[in-house]
Design a protein around this motif. Structure first.
Motif, PDB file in Angstrom:
ATOM      1  N   ILE A 132      73.233  51.604 -13.931  1.00  0.00           N
ATOM      2  CA  ILE A 132      71.872  51.054 -13.995  1.00  0.00           C
ATOM      3  C   ILE A 132      70.921  52.038 -13.334  1.00  0.00           C
ATOM      4  O   ILE A 132      71.134  52.444 -12.191  1.00  0.00           O
ATOM      5  N   TRP A 133      69.874  52.397 -14.044  1.00  0.00           N
ATOM      6  CA  TRP A 133      68.798  53.260 -13.525  1.00  0.00           C
ATOM      7  C   TRP A 133      67.627  52.340 -13.223  1.00  0.00           C
ATOM      8  O   TRP A 133      67.092  51.703 -14.123  1.00  0.00           O
ATOM      9  N   LEU A 134      67.225  52.263 -11.967  1.00  0.00           N
ATOM     10  CA  LEU A 134      66.134  51.378 -11.574  1.00  0.00           C
ATOM     11  C   LEU A 134      64.835  52.170 -11.486  1.00  0.00           C
ATOM     12  O   LEU A 134      64.638  52.975 -10.569  1.00  0.00           O
ATOM     13  N   ASP A 135      63.950  51.931 -12.432  1.00  0.00           N
ATOM     14  CA  ASP A 135      62.684  52.660 -12.531  1.00  0.00           C
ATOM     15  C   ASP A 135      61.548  51.814 -11.954  1.00  0.00           C
ATOM     16  O   ASP A 135      60.854  51.109 -12.673  1.00  0.00           O
ATOM     17  N   GLY A 136      61.400  51.837 -10.626  1.00  0.00           N
ATOM     18  CA  GLY A 136      60.268  51.163 -10.003  1.00  0.00           C
ATOM     19  C   GLY A 136      60.556  49.790  -9.438  1.00  0.00           C
ATOM     20  O   GLY A 136      59.652  49.146  -8.898  1.00  0.00           O
ATOM     21  N   PHE A 143      66.543  43.306  -5.991  1.00  0.00           N
ATOM     22  CA  PHE A 143      67.540  44.361  -5.813  1.00  0.00           C
ATOM     23  C   PHE A 143      68.888  43.766  -5.407  1.00  0.00           C
ATOM     24  O   PHE A 143      69.939  44.154  -5.928  1.00  0.00           O
ATOM     25  N   GLY A 144      68.847  42.807  -4.479  1.00  0.00           N
ATOM     26  CA  GLY A 144      70.095  42.167  -4.061  1.00  0.00           C
ATOM     27  C   GLY A 144      70.771  41.439  -5.211  1.00  0.00           C
ATOM     28  O   GLY A 144      72.000  41.497  -5.378  1.00  0.00           O
ATOM     29  N   ALA A 145      69.973  40.739  -6.035  1.00  0.00           N
ATOM     30  CA  ALA A 145      70.534  40.032  -7.184  1.00  0.00           C
ATOM     31  C   ALA A 145      71.127  41.009  -8.193  1.00  0.00           C
ATOM     32  O   ALA A 145      72.166  40.746  -8.806  1.00  0.00           O
ATOM     33  N   ILE A 146      70.474  42.160  -8.382  1.00  0.00           N
ATOM     34  CA  ILE A 146      71.008  43.187  -9.285  1.00  0.00           C
ATOM     35  C   ILE A 146      72.324  43.731  -8.740  1.00  0.00           C
ATOM     36  O   ILE A 146      73.293  43.921  -9.489  1.00  0.00           O
ATOM     37  N   LEU A 147      72.392  43.979  -7.447  1.00  0.00           N
ATOM     38  CA  LEU A 147      73.637  44.458  -6.843  1.00  0.00           C
ATOM     39  C   LEU A 147      74.764  43.441  -7.033  1.00  0.00           C
ATOM     40  O   LEU A 147      75.906  43.816  -7.316  1.00  0.00           O
ATOM     41  N   ARG A 148      74.442  42.174  -6.886  1.00  0.00           N
ATOM     42  CA  ARG A 148      75.464  41.135  -7.064  1.00  0.00           C
ATOM     43  C   ARG A 148      75.986  41.133  -8.503  1.00  0.00           C
ATOM     44  O   ARG A 148      77.205  41.091  -8.731  1.00  0.00           O
ATOM     45  N   SER A 149      75.083  41.179  -9.482  1.00  0.00           N
ATOM     46  CA  SER A 149      75.496  41.209 -10.884  1.00  0.00           C
ATOM     47  C   SER A 149      76.263  42.492 -11.195  1.00  0.00           C
ATOM     48  O   SER A 149      77.266  42.475 -11.921  1.00  0.00           O
ATOM     49  N   ALA A 150      75.801  43.612 -10.640  1.00  0.00           N
ATOM     50  CA  ALA A 150      76.474  44.885 -10.875  1.00  0.00           C
ATOM     51  C   ALA A 150      77.900  44.856 -10.348  1.00  0.00           C
ATOM     52  O   ALA A 150      78.833  45.357 -11.005  1.00  0.00           O
ATOM     53  N   ALA A 151      78.101  44.271  -9.179  1.00  0.00           N
ATOM     54  CA  ALA A 151      79.454  44.158  -8.640  1.00  0.00           C
ATOM     55  C   ALA A 151      80.315  43.251  -9.517  1.00  0.00           C
ATOM     56  O   ALA A 151      81.479  43.551  -9.792  1.00  0.00           O
ATOM     57  N   HIS A 152      79.749  42.161  -9.985  1.00  0.00           N
ATOM     58  CA  HIS A 152      80.496  41.205 -10.809  1.00  0.00           C
ATOM     59  C   HIS A 152      80.985  41.852 -12.110  1.00  0.00           C
ATOM     60  O   HIS A 152      82.119  41.617 -12.547  1.00  0.00           O
ATOM     61  N   LEU A 160      69.022  55.783  -8.530  1.00  0.00           N
ATOM     62  CA  LEU A 160      67.675  55.658  -7.985  1.00  0.00           C
ATOM     63  C   LEU A 160      66.921  56.972  -8.145  1.00  0.00           C
ATOM     64  O   LEU A 160      67.442  58.041  -7.793  1.00  0.00           O
ATOM     65  N   PRO A 161      65.695  56.920  -8.678  1.00  0.00           N
ATOM     66  CA  PRO A 161      64.895  58.141  -8.824  1.00  0.00           C
ATOM     67  C   PRO A 161      64.725  58.867  -7.503  1.00  0.00           C
ATOM     68  O   PRO A 161      64.787  58.264  -6.417  1.00  0.00           O
ATOM     69  N   GLU A 162      64.485  60.177  -7.580  1.00  0.00           N
ATOM     70  CA  GLU A 162      64.499  61.022  -6.382  1.00  0.00           C
ATOM     71  C   GLU A 162      63.474  60.604  -5.339  1.00  0.00           C
ATOM     72  O   GLU A 162      63.692  60.791  -4.146  1.00  0.00           O
ATOM     73  N   HIS A 163      62.346  60.010  -5.742  1.00  0.00           N
ATOM     74  CA  HIS A 163      61.313  59.635  -4.779  1.00  0.00           C
ATOM     75  C   HIS A 163      61.273  58.122  -4.523  1.00  0.00           C
ATOM     76  O   HIS A 163      60.376  57.641  -3.840  1.00  0.00           O
ATOM     77  N   TYR A 227      71.704  51.608 -18.470  1.00  0.00           N
ATOM     78  CA  TYR A 227      70.524  50.770 -18.719  1.00  0.00           C
ATOM     79  C   TYR A 227      69.412  51.225 -17.783  1.00  0.00           C
ATOM     80  O   TYR A 227      69.600  51.298 -16.566  1.00  0.00           O
ATOM     81  N   VAL A 228      68.242  51.525 -18.334  1.00  0.00           N
ATOM     82  CA  VAL A 228      67.087  51.905 -17.529  1.00  0.00           C
ATOM     83  C   VAL A 228      66.182  50.678 -17.413  1.00  0.00           C
ATOM     84  O   VAL A 228      65.644  50.195 -18.406  1.00  0.00           O
ATOM     85  N   MET A 229      66.062  50.160 -16.188  1.00  0.00           N
ATOM     86  CA  MET A 229      65.322  48.927 -15.934  1.00  0.00           C
ATOM     87  C   MET A 229      63.962  49.243 -15.335  1.00  0.00           C
ATOM     88  O   MET A 229      63.848  50.047 -14.401  1.00  0.00           O
ATOM     89  N   GLY A 230      62.921  48.595 -15.840  1.00  0.00           N
ATOM     90  CA  GLY A 230      61.569  48.831 -15.360  1.00  0.00           C
ATOM     91  C   GLY A 230      61.201  48.008 -14.143  1.00  0.00           C
ATOM     92  O   GLY A 230      61.964  47.145 -13.688  1.00  0.00           O
ATOM     93  N   ALA A 231      60.002  48.257 -13.619  1.00  0.00           N
ATOM     94  CA  ALA A 231      59.505  47.558 -12.438  1.00  0.00           C
ATOM     95  C   ALA A 231      59.221  46.093 -12.742  1.00  0.00           C
ATOM     96  O   ALA A 231      59.043  45.705 -13.898  1.00  0.00           O
TER      97      ALA A 231
END
Length: 276
Positions: A132-136, A143-152, A160-163, A227-231
């Motif tokens: 998962i690429w988080l764009d913004g 973020f925590g919910a995404i981490l939970r789903s990603a682990a599942h 994460l983008p460089e900045h 998957y590139v996810m937007g803000a």
């Protein structure tokens, strides 16, 4: 039930730890402390996950009397390794966590180093992989919910983008319910260089759009996919979306405009996993 012997002395000062950095003041706000090598996390499953995977990262533990039985293995490890812990009142835990949702335990832990994208790719096993690429994305609860789903769903990494300032905080770790320890965070280089590196490793990049993309349930999905996810509010950057290899959307009833980014991520991960 009594806790294992606390290695703190009567004055409340921890024993000398020659290899450990001097910890920030316990009264410092969580968001200030998280900017350094340590982060203050809270939540029962979040603390258990750190203990299970990298117990040496634990620098200090605070808990309520009611959590002593639940955390007995963690306390035994702390006592054996001269890591200080304190049993404190609920009000103290609220101040330490900067949250009412501390679940009876707060811990100061060392952050895990964040590898660069090429180092992560070099170590990645062959075969199907999802990232998962988080764009913004900026909300720690999302973020925590995404981490939970990603682990599942067994996601290989969060990119994460460089900045980007996004990182694991106490709130994100609690919402992730242990997922913050299961999914590595990877720092991207510049967008073009990162895309080139990912494609060279066999990944396709999928822009996730509210509408206008292919039905994610109907189209084939590559065996190696990012998957590139937007803000949360603005959605995906249109230039970045145009540079991706495919564009996908989640069909719905139209009763609401869209899912929020965390819910959408879970749906998209399930769609890819279903093909495997």
């Amino acid at each position: 039930m009594s806790a294992p012997r606390n290695p703190w002395d009567r004055s409340g000062r921890p024993p000398a730890r020659p290899r450990a950095p001097a910890p920030p003041s316990p009264s410092a706000p969580a968001e200030v402390r998280s900017a350094g090598r340590e982060v203050r996390i809270h939540g029962l499953n979040a603390v258990r996950a750190v203990h299970a995977r990298r117990p040496d990262a634990i620098r200090k533990l605070y808990l309520s009397q009611a959590r002593v039985a639940d955390l007995k293995p963690v306390l035994a490890w702390c006592a054996a390794h001269r890591v200080g812990y304190r049993i404190v009142e609920d009000g103290d835990l609220q101040k330490l966590a900067a949250s009412q949702h501390h679940e009876g335990v707060v811990a100061d832990v060392l952050r895990e180093p964040m590898p660069g994208v090429q180092a992560w790719l070099d170590a990645l096993p062959e075969g199907p992989q999802l990232a998962i690429w988080l764009d913004g994305v900026g909300n720690p609860h999302n973020f925590g919910a995404i981490l939970r789903s990603a682990a599942h769903f067994g996601v290989a990494a969060i990119l994460l983008p460089e900045h980007a300032r996004l990182d694991v905080t106490g709130a994100a770790a609690r919402v992730a319910e242990g997922g913050a320890e299961a999914v590595p965070l990877v720092r991207l280089d510049s967008t073009p260089a990162s895309m080139d590196a990912l494609r060279a490793a066999g990944f396709s990049l999928a822009a996730t759009l509210v509408d206008g993309g292919d039905d994610v349930f109907a189209r084939p999905l590559p065996r190696r996919l990012v998957y590139v996810m937007g803000a949360e509010g603005e959605g995906m950057d249109r230039t970045l979306a145009a540079d991706c290899d495919l564009r996908v959307s989640i069909p719905g009833s139209g009763a609401v405009e869209s899912l929020n980014v965390a819910a959408a991520t879970a749906v998209l991960l399930a769609a890819w996993r279903n093909r495997r």
